[in-house]
Design a protein around this motif. Structure first.
Motif, PDB file in Angstrom:
ATOM      1  N   PRO A   1      14.790 -23.088 -56.078  1.00 28.78           N
ATOM      2  CA  PRO A   1      16.156 -23.329 -55.576  1.00 28.78           C
ATOM      3  C   PRO A   1      17.167 -22.310 -56.103  1.00 28.78           C
ATOM      4  CG  PRO A   1      15.175 -25.378 -56.325  1.00 28.78           C
ATOM      5  CD  PRO A   1      14.244 -24.263 -56.743  1.00 28.78           C
ATOM      6  N   ALA A   2      17.007 -21.875 -57.352  1.00 27.46           N
ATOM      7  CA  ALA A   2      17.947 -20.904 -57.917  1.00 27.46           C
ATOM      8  C   ALA A   2      17.909 -19.610 -57.116  1.00 27.46           C
ATOM      9  CB  ALA A   2      17.628 -20.633 -59.378  1.00 27.46           C
ATOM     10  N   GLU A   3      16.715 -19.182 -56.738  1.00 26.09           N
ATOM     11  CA  GLU A   3      16.592 -17.946 -55.956  1.00 26.09           C
ATOM     12  C   GLU A   3      17.147 -18.161 -54.544  1.00 26.09           C
ATOM     13  OE1 GLU A   3      16.068 -13.985 -55.768  1.00 26.09           O
ATOM     14  OE2 GLU A   3      15.890 -15.233 -57.544  1.00 26.09           O
ATOM     15  N   GLY A   4      16.935 -19.336 -53.977  1.00 23.66           N
ATOM     16  CA  GLY A   4      17.489 -19.648 -52.657  1.00 23.66           C
ATOM     17  C   GLY A   4      19.006 -19.614 -52.662  1.00 23.66           C
ATOM     18  N   VAL A   5      19.621 -20.215 -53.670  1.00 24.57           N
ATOM     19  CA  VAL A   5      21.085 -20.208 -53.787  1.00 24.57           C
ATOM     20  C   VAL A   5      21.575 -18.786 -54.020  1.00 24.57           C
ATOM     21  CG1 VAL A   5      23.048 -20.992 -55.175  1.00 24.57           C
ATOM     22  CG2 VAL A   5      21.241 -22.606 -54.542  1.00 24.57           C
TER      23      VAL A   5
END
Length: 196
Positions: free
Chosen positions: A92-96
């Protein structure tokens, strides 16, 4: 910072023709905003290039602040449509981070327009609240895989938005390069989202 005049609420288009007219106005505003910025752009020029009467422009957008906030809202909505949501098993961190860096690249490509939209959105938030900020936060939460955020998750999103906004302003003001802005955004996303 621009002020929102105390006027009526903007009209919402209801027919296909009105929606098309509103889109033409936003396209013309984007062009003029990119060339001249908020202060130098003239509403008459936008109306002329959009092929609408000035009264029509003011019916949908009672002020430049309304106009550029709506333009920013349209860009956030478009970004939401084209953003690939990180899969549940993904990072999720990379997606955000990808979402924020994509938005930053678009804004940095037209700095005068970016300043106009950010100033207008800030004025809207300060005076009446802005739907743009809420949509952006919801998009971040969706990428994080969070439907009902708890207090800590909501705080992380607020901090992440504030960090990204500061990074973006630094890049717009040329205190850091676009590459440094992307690296700083990635750092903030991984640091903040690793704890949520």
């Amino acid at each position: 910072m621009p002020r929102i005049a105390e006027v009526r609420e903007p009209a919402e288009p209801t027919s296909p023709e009105q929606r098309a007219r509103r889109r033409r106005i936003l396209r013309a505003a984007a062009q003029h905003g990119a060339e001249k910025g908020l202060e130098r752009m003239q509403m008459h020029d936008v109306a002329k290039d959009a092929g609408v009467a000035i009264a029509t422009l003011y019916r949908y957008f009672p002020s430049k602040t309304h106009l550029f906030t709506a333009l920013m809202g349209a860009q956030v909505e478009r970004l939401a449509e084209v953003t690939v949501i990180a899969p549940a098993i993904g990072d999720p961190a990379e997606g955000v981070c990808n979402l924020l860096n994509t938005a930053a690249r678009e804004l940095l490509a037209r700095p005068l327009l970016a300043h106009a939209m950010l100033q207008s959105n800030n004025a809207s938030v300060a005076q009446a609240g802005s739907a743009v900020t809420g949509v952006f936060a919801e998009l971040i939460l969706e990428i994080m895989g969070v439907e009902e955020p708890n207090e800590e998750q909501a705080r992380v999103v607020r901090l992440l938005e504030a960090a990204w906004y500061g990074i973006l302003i630094s890049a717009l003001n040329r205190h850091i390069t676009p590459e440094e802005a992307e690296d700083d955004t990635r750092f903030a996303c991984h640091r903040l989202l690793s704890t949520s």
